[in-house]
Write a protein that holds these residues in place. Structure first.
Motif, PDB file in Angstrom:
ATOM      1  N   ALA A 206       0.779  -0.991   0.008  1.00  9.83           N
ATOM      2  CA  ALA A 206      -0.088   0.128   0.120  1.00  9.83           C
ATOM      3  C   ALA A 206       0.792   1.253   0.179  1.00  9.83           C
ATOM      4  O   ALA A 206       0.473   2.144  -0.609  1.00  9.83           O
ATOM      5  CB  ALA A 206      -0.936  -0.123   1.181  1.00  9.83           C
ATOM      6  N   VAL A 207       1.855   1.170   0.938  1.00  8.44           N
ATOM      7  CA  VAL A 207       2.868   2.470   0.819  1.00  8.44           C
ATOM      8  C   VAL A 207       3.511   2.635  -0.574  1.00  8.44           C
ATOM      9  O   VAL A 207       3.696   3.977  -1.001  1.00  8.44           O
ATOM     10  CB  VAL A 207       3.934   2.118   2.021  1.00  8.44           C
ATOM     11  N   LEU A 208       3.902   1.409  -1.062  1.00  7.07           N
ATOM     12  CA  LEU A 208       4.587   1.643  -2.273  1.00  7.07           C
ATOM     13  C   LEU A 208       3.623   2.192  -3.261  1.00  7.07           C
ATOM     14  O   LEU A 208       4.098   2.733  -4.551  1.00  7.07           O
ATOM     15  CB  LEU A 208       5.193   0.301  -2.946  1.00  7.07           C
ATOM     16  N   ASP A 209       2.332   1.905  -3.237  1.00  4.13           N
ATOM     17  CA  ASP A 209       1.317   2.345  -4.039  1.00  4.13           C
ATOM     18  C   ASP A 209       0.769   4.074  -3.868  1.00  4.13           C
ATOM     19  O   ASP A 209      -0.256   4.214  -4.390  1.00  4.13           O
ATOM     20  CB  ASP A 209       0.058   1.513  -3.975  1.00  4.13           C
ATOM     21  N   GLY A 210       1.594   4.456  -2.882  1.00  2.00           N
ATOM     22  CA  GLY A 210       0.965   5.763  -2.715  1.00  2.00           C
ATOM     23  C   GLY A 210       0.442   6.090  -1.175  1.00  2.00           C
ATOM     24  O   GLY A 210       0.153   7.309  -1.071  1.00  2.00           O
ATOM     25  N   SER A 211      -0.078   5.170  -0.538  1.00  2.00           N
ATOM     26  CA  SER A 211      -0.520   5.302   0.773  1.00  2.00           C
ATOM     27  C   SER A 211       0.201   5.915   1.724  1.00  2.00           C
ATOM     28  O   SER A 211       1.600   5.527   1.738  1.00  2.00           O
ATOM     29  CB  SER A 211      -1.230   4.135   1.065  1.00  2.00           C
ATOM     30  N   ARG A 212      -0.104   6.876   2.464  1.00  2.44           N
ATOM     31  CA  ARG A 212       0.698   6.895   3.755  1.00  2.44           C
ATOM     32  C   ARG A 212       0.870   5.913   4.872  1.00  2.44           C
ATOM     33  O   ARG A 212      -0.068   5.140   4.946  1.00  2.44           O
ATOM     34  CB  ARG A 212      -0.116   8.220   4.818  1.00  2.44           C
ATOM     35  N   LEU A 213       1.941   5.777   5.375  1.00  2.00           N
ATOM     36  CA  LEU A 213       2.254   4.715   6.312  1.00  2.00           C
ATOM     37  C   LEU A 213       1.284   4.443   7.536  1.00  2.00           C
ATOM     38  O   LEU A 213       0.861   3.569   7.683  1.00  2.00           O
ATOM     39  CB  LEU A 213       3.548   4.855   6.881  1.00  2.00           C
ATOM     40  N   ASP A 214       1.052   5.659   8.205  1.00  2.91           N
ATOM     41  CA  ASP A 214      -0.072   5.698   9.237  1.00  2.91           C
ATOM     42  C   ASP A 214      -1.441   5.127   8.773  1.00  2.91           C
ATOM     43  O   ASP A 214      -2.004   4.228   9.547  1.00  2.91           O
ATOM     44  CB  ASP A 214      -0.349   6.936   9.980  1.00  2.91           C
ATOM     45  N   ALA A 215      -1.895   5.568   7.496  1.00  2.00           N
ATOM     46  CA  ALA A 215      -3.096   5.038   6.733  1.00  2.00           C
ATOM     47  C   ALA A 215      -3.099   3.571   6.781  1.00  2.00           C
ATOM     48  O   ALA A 215      -3.770   2.961   7.120  1.00  2.00           O
ATOM     49  CB  ALA A 215      -3.538   5.783   5.665  1.00  2.00           C
ATOM     50  N   ALA A 216      -1.914   3.227   6.137  1.00  4.21           N
ATOM     51  CA  ALA A 216      -1.799   1.798   5.727  1.00  4.21           C
ATOM     52  C   ALA A 216      -1.808   0.956   7.093  1.00  4.21           C
ATOM     53  O   ALA A 216      -2.423  -0.244   7.019  1.00  4.21           O
ATOM     54  CB  ALA A 216      -0.357   1.589   4.968  1.00  4.21           C
ATOM     55  N   ARG A 217      -1.212   1.344   8.123  1.00  5.29           N
ATOM     56  CA  ARG A 217      -1.084   0.732   9.351  1.00  5.29           C
ATOM     57  C   ARG A 217      -2.510   0.410   9.668  1.00  5.29           C
ATOM     58  O   ARG A 217      -2.743  -0.637  10.393  1.00  5.29           O
ATOM     59  CB  ARG A 217      -0.095   1.182  10.345  1.00  5.29           C
ATOM     60  N   ALA A 218      -3.164   1.491  10.021  1.00  2.00           N
ATOM     61  CA  ALA A 218      -4.648   1.422  10.557  1.00  2.00           C
ATOM     62  C   ALA A 218      -5.394   0.645   9.706  1.00  2.00           C
ATOM     63  O   ALA A 218      -6.119  -0.223  10.200  1.00  2.00           O
ATOM     64  CB  ALA A 218      -4.930   2.743  10.522  1.00  2.00           C
ATOM     65  N   ARG A 219      -5.416   0.666   8.308  1.00  2.00           N
ATOM     66  CA  ARG A 219      -6.231  -0.391   7.486  1.00  2.00           C
ATOM     67  C   ARG A 219      -5.959  -1.801   7.418  1.00  2.00           C
ATOM     68  O   ARG A 219      -6.953  -2.369   7.532  1.00  2.00           O
ATOM     69  CB  ARG A 219      -5.921   0.381   5.890  1.00  2.00           C
TER      70      ARG A 219
END
Length: 235
Positions: A206-219
């Motif tokens: 998700a991060v490599l696809d453009g997500s913020r790390l905090d958002a990806a962790r929560a998701r």
């Protein structure tokens, strides 16, 4: 079931799946179960890039009485170790003499052992590295254990820096270090560690696809990655 009572096919599958995981994922899984201490403190890789994974065959040494006369070999036990095992040698973490060298690595490879962890010192590391034998220890020295230590016993519980290892417990060691997976927990630890791996893979993607790390962790449920939670639906 312990390794001693688990069918051979199941042991083989367990070994293959555990060996695909790193010790970090296994440590997270053990933490989630509130397991007793499982890290083997002070153990370092001597053959970088290799993995030792298998049921523990335990070996305990004791100092030789210096009044003893004549030659005393350190130990002859290697021919009794079952294929696939990880030899766990306890010499109290001593760095004064070695408990493993290239001859033992050669025999271990020939017999199909999965690796060796020494709570003490090893030598001939160049030869073990060249052979690709998974070798881990507290220290390295050139000083022989012959006429300095003798075999106390095999097949007994050993203590590695406060972590108790029982025969048949699973040992996994890699470039991060070494840990014990209690035999009774091996199946559940495997399931949870695989879930940790999947969770972290989703976050990374998700991060490599453009997500913020905090958002990806929560998701994807980073707080409890062993639950394999979160969403893959893109929301």
């Amino acid at each position: 079931m312990t390794a001693a009572t688990t069918p051979a096919d199941d042991i083989g599958e367990l070994r293959q799946r555990l060996a695909r995981l790193d010790t970090a994922a296994l440590s997270d899984a053990l933490d989630s179960l509130h397991a007793p201490p499982c890290v083997l403190p002070g153990i370092r890789p001597r053959t970088p890039g290799t993995v030792a994974c298998g049921p523990a065959f335990t070996v305990r040494y004791r100092p030789l009485d210096h009044d003893t006369r004549g030659f005393r070999n350190a130990a002859d036990y290697i021919d009794e170790v079952p294929a696939g095992s990880v030899v766990v040698v306890d010499n109290g973490g001593s760095t004064t003499c070695t408990n493993w060298g290239s001859l033992l690595s050669t025999v271990a490879l020939h017999r199909g052992l999965s690796g060796t962890v020494v709570h003490g010192s090893v030598r001939d590391v160049t030869e073990s590295r060249a052979a690709g034998y998974p070798l881990f220890s507290t220290g390295v020295t050139m000083v022989s254990g012959k006429n300095r230590v003798v075999l106390d016993r095999t097949g007994a519980s050993v203590d590695v820096g406060g972590t108790t290892i029982d025969p048949g417990d699973w040992i996994v060691a890699d470039d991060n270090g070494a840990l014990r997976v209690p035999a009774a927990l091996a199946g559940e630890v495997l399931r949870r560690a695989e879930a940790v791996d999947r969770t972290e893979a989703r976050i990374r993607a998700a991060v490599l696809d453009g997500s913020r790390l905090d958002a990806a962790r929560a998701r994807f449920g980073y707080a409890r990655p062993w639950e394999d939670g979160g969403r893959d639906d893109g929301r």
